[in-house]
Design a protein around this motif. Sequence first.
Motif, PDB file in Angstrom:
ATOM      1  N   ASP A 132       0.885  -1.160   0.000  1.00 18.57           N
ATOM      2  CA  ASP A 132       0.000   0.000   0.000  1.00 18.57           C
ATOM      3  C   ASP A 132       0.923   1.210   0.000  1.00 18.57           C
ATOM      4  O   ASP A 132       1.619   1.460   0.974  1.00 18.57           O
ATOM      5  CB  ASP A 132      -0.838  -0.091   1.294  1.00 18.57           C
ATOM      6  N   SER A 190      -0.715   6.614  -2.001  1.00 23.23           N
ATOM      7  CA  SER A 190      -1.962   6.885  -1.282  1.00 23.23           C
ATOM      8  C   SER A 190      -2.195   8.352  -0.899  1.00 23.23           C
ATOM      9  O   SER A 190      -2.453   8.666   0.264  1.00 23.23           O
ATOM     10  CB  SER A 190      -2.017   6.021  -0.008  1.00 23.23           C
ATOM     11  N   PRO A 191      -2.112   9.267  -1.876  1.00 18.71           N
ATOM     12  CA  PRO A 191      -2.337  10.672  -1.534  1.00 18.71           C
ATOM     13  C   PRO A 191      -3.820  10.962  -1.354  1.00 18.71           C
ATOM     14  O   PRO A 191      -4.666  10.186  -1.798  1.00 18.71           O
ATOM     15  CB  PRO A 191      -1.844  11.409  -2.790  1.00 18.71           C
ATOM     16  N   ASN A 192      -4.090  12.045  -0.660  1.00 20.04           N
ATOM     17  CA  ASN A 192      -5.453  12.555  -0.640  1.00 20.04           C
ATOM     18  C   ASN A 192      -5.623  13.348  -1.918  1.00 20.04           C
ATOM     19  O   ASN A 192      -4.945  14.367  -2.109  1.00 20.04           O
ATOM     20  CB  ASN A 192      -5.655  13.432   0.589  1.00 20.04           C
ATOM     21  N   HIS A 224      -3.962   3.354  -2.027  1.00 23.12           N
ATOM     22  CA  HIS A 224      -5.141   3.581  -1.182  1.00 23.12           C
ATOM     23  C   HIS A 224      -5.470   5.080  -1.149  1.00 23.12           C
ATOM     24  O   HIS A 224      -5.214   5.773  -0.153  1.00 23.12           O
ATOM     25  CB  HIS A 224      -4.838   3.057   0.229  1.00 23.12           C
ATOM     26  N   GLY A 280      -6.861   8.709  -0.848  1.00 18.79           N
ATOM     27  CA  GLY A 280      -7.817   9.438  -0.006  1.00 18.79           C
ATOM     28  C   GLY A 280      -8.758  10.170  -0.954  1.00 18.79           C
ATOM     29  O   GLY A 280      -8.520  11.315  -1.313  1.00 18.79           O
ATOM     30  N   TYR A 301     -11.275   7.045   9.110  1.00 19.74           N
ATOM     31  CA  TYR A 301     -10.088   6.520   8.420  1.00 19.74           C
ATOM     32  C   TYR A 301      -9.826   5.078   8.866  1.00 19.74           C
ATOM     33  O   TYR A 301      -9.557   4.188   8.058  1.00 19.74           O
ATOM     34  CB  TYR A 301      -8.931   7.438   8.808  1.00 19.74           C
ATOM     35  N   ASP A 309      -9.820   1.478   6.794  1.00 24.82           N
ATOM     36  CA  ASP A 309      -8.621   0.638   6.792  1.00 24.82           C
ATOM     37  C   ASP A 309      -8.923  -0.790   7.254  1.00 24.82           C
ATOM     38  O   ASP A 309      -8.322  -1.755   6.782  1.00 24.82           O
ATOM     39  CB  ASP A 309      -7.504   1.264   7.644  1.00 24.82           C
ATOM     40  N   TYR A 354       2.588  -1.127   4.569  1.00 20.82           N
ATOM     41  CA  TYR A 354       1.986   0.196   4.439  1.00 20.82           C
ATOM     42  C   TYR A 354       3.094   1.238   4.451  1.00 20.82           C
ATOM     43  O   TYR A 354       3.760   1.409   5.471  1.00 20.82           O
ATOM     44  CB  TYR A 354       1.039   0.474   5.599  1.00 20.82           C
ATOM     45  N   VAL A 360       3.814   4.639   4.855  1.00 20.56           N
ATOM     46  CA  VAL A 360       3.180   5.860   5.354  1.00 20.56           C
ATOM     47  C   VAL A 360       4.117   6.506   6.381  1.00 20.56           C
ATOM     48  O   VAL A 360       4.813   5.800   7.121  1.00 20.56           O
ATOM     49  CB  VAL A 360       1.808   5.547   6.017  1.00 20.56           C
ATOM     50  N   GLN A 378       1.901   8.549  11.514  1.00 23.19           N
ATOM     51  CA  GLN A 378       0.723   7.676  11.617  1.00 23.19           C
ATOM     52  C   GLN A 378       1.007   6.373  12.370  1.00 23.19           C
ATOM     53  O   GLN A 378       0.244   5.406  12.277  1.00 23.19           O
ATOM     54  CB  GLN A 378       0.151   7.387  10.221  1.00 23.19           C
ATOM     55  N   HIS A 382      -1.874   5.036  14.569  1.00 24.02           N
ATOM     56  CA  HIS A 382      -2.975   4.510  13.749  1.00 24.02           C
ATOM     57  C   HIS A 382      -2.683   3.063  13.325  1.00 24.02           C
ATOM     58  O   HIS A 382      -3.529   2.179  13.463  1.00 24.02           O
ATOM     59  CB  HIS A 382      -3.172   5.396  12.516  1.00 24.02           C
ATOM     60  N   PHE A 383      -1.468   2.827  12.832  1.00 18.90           N
ATOM     61  CA  PHE A 383      -1.167   1.480  12.338  1.00 18.90           C
ATOM     62  C   PHE A 383      -0.989   0.478  13.474  1.00 18.90           C
ATOM     63  O   PHE A 383      -1.385  -0.673  13.353  1.00 18.90           O
ATOM     64  CB  PHE A 383       0.028   1.510  11.381  1.00 18.90           C
TER      65      PHE A 383
HETATM   66  N1  ARG Z   1      -4.313   9.062   2.462  1.00 21.47           N
HETATM   67  C1  ARG Z   1      -3.567   8.918   3.661  1.00 21.47           C
HETATM   68  C2  ARG Z   1      -2.821  10.204   3.964  1.00 21.47           C
HETATM   69  O1  ARG Z   1      -2.558  10.980   3.067  1.00 21.47           O
HETATM   70  C3  ARG Z   1      -2.570   7.791   3.589  1.00 21.47           C
HETATM   71  C4  ARG Z   1      -3.168   6.427   3.387  1.00 21.47           C
HETATM   72  C5  ARG Z   1      -2.201   5.315   3.691  1.00 21.47           C
HETATM   73  N2  ARG Z   1      -2.749   4.012   3.517  1.00 21.47           N
HETATM   74  C6  ARG Z   1      -3.638   3.433   4.344  1.00 21.47           C
HETATM   75  N3  ARG Z   1      -4.102   2.262   4.052  1.00 21.47           N
HETATM   76  N4  ARG Z   1      -4.020   4.052   5.438  1.00 21.47           N
HETATM   77  O2  ARG Z   1      -2.478  10.437   5.104  1.00 21.47           O
END
Ligand code: ARG
Length: 591
Positions: free
Chosen positions: A120, A123-125, A160, A162, A317, A321, A339, A341, A345, A348-349
Motif C-alpha cells: 500500500d 496513497s495521496p489525498n 489507497h 484518499g 479513516y 482501513d 503500508y 506511510v 501515523q 494509527h497502524f
Molecule cells: N491518504 C492517507 C494520507 O494521506 C494515507 C493512506 C495510507 N494508507 C492506508 N491504508 N491508510 O495520510
Amino acid sequence: MNIVQLIQNRFQDALHSLVADPGPLAAMVRPTQDVKHGDYQANCAMSLGKTLGKKPREVAQEIADGLDLGDELEKPEIAGPGFINLRIRPDWMARQLQAIAEDERLGVSKVAPAKNYVIDFSSPNVAKPMHVGHLRSTIIGDSLTRLLRFLGHTVITDNHLGDWGTQFGMLLYGYKHFVDAKAFEADPVRELARIYLHMRSLMKADEDEEGNKIPDPVAEAARQETAKLHAGDVENVQLWKMFMPACLEEINVIYRRLGVQFDHMHGESFYNDMLPDIVRELEEKGIAERSKGAMVISFGAKEPPALIQKSDGAFTYATSDLATIRYRVKTWNPDAMLYLVGSPQALHFKQLFAAARRWGYGQIELEHIAFGSVLGEDRKPFKTREGGVIELGALLDEAVERAGQVYEQSRKESLERGEEIVDLGSEERRQIEEAVGLGAVKYADLCQNRLTDYVFSWPKMLAMNGNTATYMQYAYVRNRGIFRKGGVDAAKYRNQPPLPKIDNEHERALAVQLLRFEESLLAAATEYQPSAITSYLWDLAKTYSGFFQNCPVLKAESEELRESRLLLCDLTARVIQKCLELLGIRTVERM
Ligand code: ARG
C-alpha cells in the motif's frame, strides 16, 4: 550467489561439535569493511569462549580447524582476541563471475518460498495537488516493489487513495459557489485546484487573538457537504463522479513521469458500502464497543481508543482501513501487507494491526513501513520561499531544469579541457535531463535510512561526485564508453564469457563486490530499506573507480587480460544498471 550464506552454512557445520544450537553463532559471520581483516569475518569465538570457559583464540582455532573450506575459502587467519578472518579464493571467484556473466539475473537466485505481498503506497489525498510529502511513500514503495518482485516474490500494489475525505466537501462547496464554468470546461484539473486553494484561503482565519477557535461557517458548510456525499446525496455523488477523473489525471501525470505503476487504486470510496457491515461485525465479535454514542475499539487504559464510528454516524479513516484489510485478505490472500506511510501515523497502524489480530488476521505479517520527513535547508518542513507547500510537479520540473544546468556546466568544462564531446540531438538531451533530474531526486531520498528526516538539497543531489544518482549514471556511461571506444560488442561477455583473471588487489576487490550483489539485495529486502542497495552501489562504484584508475582495460598488457577486464567492466555496468532499475532510476547510454 550469496557468499555470506555459504560461509554461514560452513560455520553452522563446524560449530555443531561445540554447541547444541549453532545457528545464531553462525549468523555472526559478516562482510568486513577493510580487506586487512579478510573479506568476511567471524567473531563467534569470543562469545563461545565465554560459554565454554575457554580462551577465545583457542576456540577460534578449534573452529577454524574444523571448518570445511570447500573450494571457495583460503585457510582462515586468527586475529586479535579471536577473530576468524576469511578470504575468498580468486580462482573460485573467477569461476563464479564467469557463471554470473552468463546469467540474466546476475547470479541472484529466486527466493524460496516466495511470499505474496500487498504493498500500500503513495496513497495521496486527491483533489489537491500532490506535494513533496508524497514523494517518499511513492518512491520507497516503488523501489521495494521492484526489489521484492526481482527476488521472486509476488507483489500486488494498491494505491489507497484518499478520495472520500473532507477535501471533497471543500470542493463541493467551492464548486457550488465559486466555479468558473468556462474554466472548468477547458481544464477541470486546474479549475479544481484553484477552487481548492480558494477554499483554503477562506477557511484559514479560525483563531482569535487569544487563540480561541472562531466557528468558521465555510468550514462547517464544507463538512456538511462531505456528510451529504457520504450519505449518498444524489447531487453530491454526481459531482464527485465528475471531479474524480480530473483528480486522477492530475496524479497519473506524476506517476507516469516517475515511472510508477499500480495494480490497483482502490481508494477509500471503494470501501464505503462495506463500512456499516464492518462496524456490525466488530461489535458482534466483541472487538468494538459503544462509548458515549460512538463506536470504539479499546486498547487498555494507557492508550486512546480507536474511533470507528462517530456519534453522528460518520465512519473514520480506521473503519475504511479495517474494511481494506478484510477485502485484501479475501481477494488476494497475502502473506504480508506493507503500508508505506510517514512516521506520524504510527499509532494509527499500531492500533489497526492490533485490531486486525483480534479480528482473526494474526497470521498475516502487517507492517507499517514508516519514514521521516523531507526538510528544507533550515531543517524545518520543506516549503516554498513564500511558505507554501511544494507541489510535486513543479519540484520535478525544477529537478530536470537543474539537471540541464549541470549538464551544460560539465559540457563547458570538458570543452575547456579540450576533450571531445558528442553533440546530442535535442530529444536525446531532453531524455538525459529527465533521467538525471528525476534520478537525483529519487536517489537522494532512497539513500537515506528511511526512518530519518533528511534535508532536501539540490547541489548535493546533483553532485557529479559522491553517493548520488548522477555519479552512478555517469559511471555507467563512462563504462559503456569503453566498449564504444574500443569497438567492442559487449554481447560476447554475456553469451560466451571468458574466465576472468583475478590477480591484483583491484581486480580482487572488484570481484568481491560483484559477488556481493545478492547479499546486499537480501539485506535491503529483510529491512525494507532501499538504502542497503545504494550503500552497495556506492561501495561498488568506489571499487570500480579504483580498478579503472589502476588497471588499463583497452590497453591491457595482454589480450587475455584485456578480455578479462572487459568482462569485469561489463559485469559492473550491468550490476549498476540493475541496482538503479531496482531504485526506479533510469540509465542512459551516453551523456
Ligand atoms: N491518504 C492517507 C494520507 O494521506 C494515507 C493512506 C495510507 N494508507 C492506508 N491504508 N491508510 O495520510
